[in-house]
Design a protein around this motif. Structure first.
Motif, PDB file in Angstrom:
ATOM      1  N   GLY A 196       0.802  -1.223   0.000  1.00  0.00           N
ATOM      2  CA  GLY A 196       0.000   0.000   0.000  1.00  0.00           C
ATOM      3  C   GLY A 196       0.833   1.271   0.000  1.00  0.00           C
ATOM      4  N   ALA A 197       2.177   1.122   0.087  1.00  0.00           N
ATOM      5  CA  ALA A 197       3.045   2.297   0.204  1.00  0.00           C
ATOM      6  C   ALA A 197       2.988   3.178  -1.034  1.00  0.00           C
ATOM      7  CB  ALA A 197       4.475   1.857   0.467  1.00  0.00           C
ATOM      8  N   GLU A 198       3.008   2.568  -2.208  1.00  0.00           N
ATOM      9  CA  GLU A 198       3.022   3.355  -3.441  1.00  0.00           C
ATOM     10  C   GLU A 198       1.739   4.164  -3.601  1.00  0.00           C
ATOM     11  OE1 GLU A 198       3.570   2.769  -8.283  1.00  0.00           O
ATOM     12  OE2 GLU A 198       4.036   1.138  -6.911  1.00  0.00           O
ATOM     13  N   GLN A 199       0.616   3.573  -3.263  1.00  0.00           N
ATOM     14  CA  GLN A 199      -0.654   4.287  -3.381  1.00  0.00           C
ATOM     15  C   GLN A 199      -0.714   5.471  -2.426  1.00  0.00           C
ATOM     16  OE1 GLN A 199      -3.049   3.982  -5.610  1.00  0.00           O
ATOM     17  NE2 GLN A 199      -4.181   5.675  -4.658  1.00  0.00           N
ATOM     18  N   ARG A 200      -0.201   5.291  -1.208  1.00  0.00           N
ATOM     19  CA  ARG A 200      -0.189   6.390  -0.249  1.00  0.00           C
ATOM     20  C   ARG A 200       0.701   7.528  -0.725  1.00  0.00           C
ATOM     21  NH1 ARG A 200       0.213   2.005   3.328  1.00  0.00           N
ATOM     22  NH2 ARG A 200       2.425   2.422   3.698  1.00  0.00           N
ATOM     23  N   GLN A 201       1.857   7.178  -1.318  1.00  0.00           N
ATOM     24  CA  GLN A 201       2.751   8.217  -1.809  1.00  0.00           C
ATOM     25  C   GLN A 201       2.130   8.948  -2.998  1.00  0.00           C
ATOM     26  OE1 GLN A 201       6.607   7.044  -3.360  1.00  0.00           O
ATOM     27  NE2 GLN A 201       7.523   8.977  -2.724  1.00  0.00           N
ATOM     28  N   THR A 202       1.432   8.218  -3.858  1.00  0.00           N
ATOM     29  CA  THR A 202       0.769   8.847  -5.005  1.00  0.00           C
ATOM     30  C   THR A 202      -0.260   9.863  -4.543  1.00  0.00           C
ATOM     31  OG1 THR A 202       1.094   6.893  -6.402  1.00  0.00           O
ATOM     32  CG2 THR A 202      -0.675   8.390  -7.033  1.00  0.00           C
ATOM     33  N   GLU A 203      -1.044   9.492  -3.565  1.00  0.00           N
ATOM     34  CA  GLU A 203      -2.052  10.417  -3.036  1.00  0.00           C
ATOM     35  C   GLU A 203      -1.392  11.658  -2.440  1.00  0.00           C
ATOM     36  OE1 GLU A 203      -4.209   8.028  -0.298  1.00  0.00           O
ATOM     37  OE2 GLU A 203      -5.226   6.846  -1.859  1.00  0.00           O
ATOM     38  N   HIS A 204      -0.262  11.455  -1.749  1.00  0.00           N
ATOM     39  CA  HIS A 204       0.456  12.588  -1.156  1.00  0.00           C
ATOM     40  C   HIS A 204       0.987  13.530  -2.237  1.00  0.00           C
ATOM     41  CE1 HIS A 204       3.288  14.872   1.281  1.00  0.00           C
ATOM     42  NE2 HIS A 204       4.262  14.502   0.464  1.00  0.00           N
TER      43      HIS A 204
END
Length: 516
Positions: A196-204
């Motif tokens: 889930g790390a990549e999705q969280r960074q994309t949202e940020h």
């Protein structure tokens, strides 16, 4: 074993240990076993917080490091000197409670990982890429009790290397299965484990306000551009797949003015610290896919492969270059199975074997000279009639008895047995005859290619060689977009030139901003 200066440095570092740690040594009668025992004894005598015990481990010689009273989760199979000495020092400090400088959010991600993770990393002590991976995994082991890591010196554990067919380092295994190859940062490793790390960074990233200057690329040109832009007091960010670029893979640097000698990783560490001092936002492990006008507002849009889109009033393109590939049959099939691009990293795996170096420029001849001290024999294959390397390098190579040089050799095919390289086919351009050279490894050193594929089809004009066309101020065909470094039409590709070009592009971007 450790000289006085190194002991004094180590003594000052170990004063940062705040809680007791224990070194567990598994030795044997071999010279390396005795060397490891001596090293462990010297370290334990430098700090009252370090105790020593003898154990019998699966691999010997090896040592484990952990908090006193706990089973060690960090192991070094081999003698961690050379490039890995820093890894050993950091393992001692972090196991002893000294805090890491890694971003707190990354450390928290590691602590929250669920499951059991047992990592093994095969390295060579001459590899400048390996310590980054070893140090990242060691830190993870100190932060999460479900993670363990062992560094394995491939030169000492040849049976394992042969069984797993490791022919390039660093090679990382997780729970017995191949996990990754080559340089990996802590962020990259976490992203592979934390889905889930990549999705969280994309949202940020999508929530970021527009920057004044966005630099694409983390090499010398990009860093210089970011620093010069930030010095003007404007909001600056740097986005790159990895910080440091090609310099990370450069061993010796002797032409950086005022610095007689340094190494790529050391220079990159200094560059990173310098750019952080100016508060530049560094966005790594992100690949830019395009640069285009923002139709809704003034400025530019910079889409990323992750799905995020960054916005900026101006952009400086400095993606650098990468090693050029042979583009012949068999090259990709045997990549990391005998086809290599870093002689410093992978050379030790060919000890006592015959290898080829493709390329007769400075990098090719330097590689041949370095390899000659390790392997049985080196054959240099050069396409042109004459070598292109500096005369001093040519004289050195020709003076070595185990280097042969073949000119007018056109590489046609990499040959192997399905598992590893066995030879190389080439055409003798003078006679037109096909020749076969039996070798265990092929080191490709034929120059660089610009990392500009993402600009194909964009409004940014490229040369026939894929370089960004710029004027004397670093301007491109698009207003507000500037470029610098090895990916541009600048005639010479050198670190010092790239830095100057980055500064020029930043000053031009600032001039553009204040005028518009």
């Amino acid at each position: 074993m450790l000289d006085t200066q190194l002991k004094n440095q180590l003594d000052s570092y170990l004063k940062n240990i705040v809680s007791p740690i224990e070194i567990s040594v598994s030795s044997d009668a071999s010279p390396k076993g005795q060397e490891l025992t001596e090293l462990a004894n010297e370290i334990s005598q430098l700090s009252p917080h370090i105790s020593l015990q003898q154990v019998q481990a699966t691999r010997s010689p090896s040592l484990g490091i952990g908090a006193q009273g706990q089973s060690p989760r960090i192991h070094f199979a081999g003698v961690p000197l050379g490039h890995e000495f820093t890894s050993l020092v950091l393992a001692l400090l972090q196991s002893g409670g000294h805090p890491s400088k890694v971003a707190p959010e990354l450390q928290q991600q590691v602590r929250e990982l669920k499951g059991e993770y047992h990592f093994e990393t095969y390295i060579s002590l001459s590899c400048q890429n390996c310590p980054d991976v070893v140090q990242a995994l060691n830190l993870m082991a100190t932060l999460n009790s479900n993670i363990s890591h062992v560094m394995i010196d491939g030169a000492l554990f040849q049976e394992e290397v042969n069984a797993r067919q490791v022919m390039a380092v660093p090679a990382v295994y997780l729970n017995g299965e191949h996990f990754g190859q080559g340089r990996m940062s802590l962020q990259e490793i976490i992203n592979k484990l934390d889905t889930g790390a990549e999705q969280r960074q994309t949202e940020h990233l999508n929530k970021q306000a527009p920057f004044d200057v966005l630099v694409v690329g983390g090499g010398p040109a990009g860093v210089a551009a970011a620093i010069y832009a930030a010095r003007k007091g404007i909001r600056t960010a740097l986005v790159a797949e990895r910080f440091g670029g090609q310099v990370q893979d450069t061993m010796g640097i002797e032409n950086f003015i005022s610095v007689p000698y340094t190494e790529g990783p050391k220079l990159v560490a200094n560059l990173e610290q310098h750019v952080k001092d100016y508060g530049v936002e560094i966005i790594t492990h992100q690949r830019v896919t395009d640069i285009r006008a923002n139709n809704d507002n003034a400025g530019l849009l910079v889409p990323l492969a992750s799905g995020a889109t960054l916005k900026s009033r101006s952009v400086i393109v400095a993606p650098g270059a990468r090693w050029r590939e042979l583009n012949v049959p068999g090259e990709q099939d045997y990549r990391n199975k005998g086809v290599a691009y870093c002689p410093h990293c992978d050379g030790p795996f060919y000890k006592g074997k015959r290898v080829a170096v493709v390329g007769g420029g400075n990098s090719g001849i330097e590689a041949a000279i370095d390899l000659a001290g390790i392997v049985e024999h080196v054959t240099v294959l050069e396409f042109a009639e004459h070598l292109r390397a500096d005369e001093v390098l040519q004289r050195k190579a020709k003076s070595l008895p185990n280097i042969d040089i073949i000119t007018q050799a056109q590489t046609r095919e990499v040959v192997g047995d399905g598992n590893k390289v066995s030879g190389i086919n080439y055409i003798d351009r003078a006679s037109g005859e096909q020749q076969y050279l039996a070798v265990a490894g092929i080191f490709v050193q034929i120059g660089l290619v610009p990392n500009t594929e993402f600009l194909q089809g964009s409004a940014i004009e490229l040369s026939p060689f894929g370089e960004v066309i710029i004027d004397a101020k670093g301007s491109t065909a698009i207003p507000g977009v500037f470029a610098a470094g090895d990916a541009t039409t600048v005639p010479y590709k050198q670190i010092v030139i790239a830095m100057g070009a980055g500064a020029t592009a930043a000053l031009s971007a600032f001039d553009y901003l204040i005028r518009s």
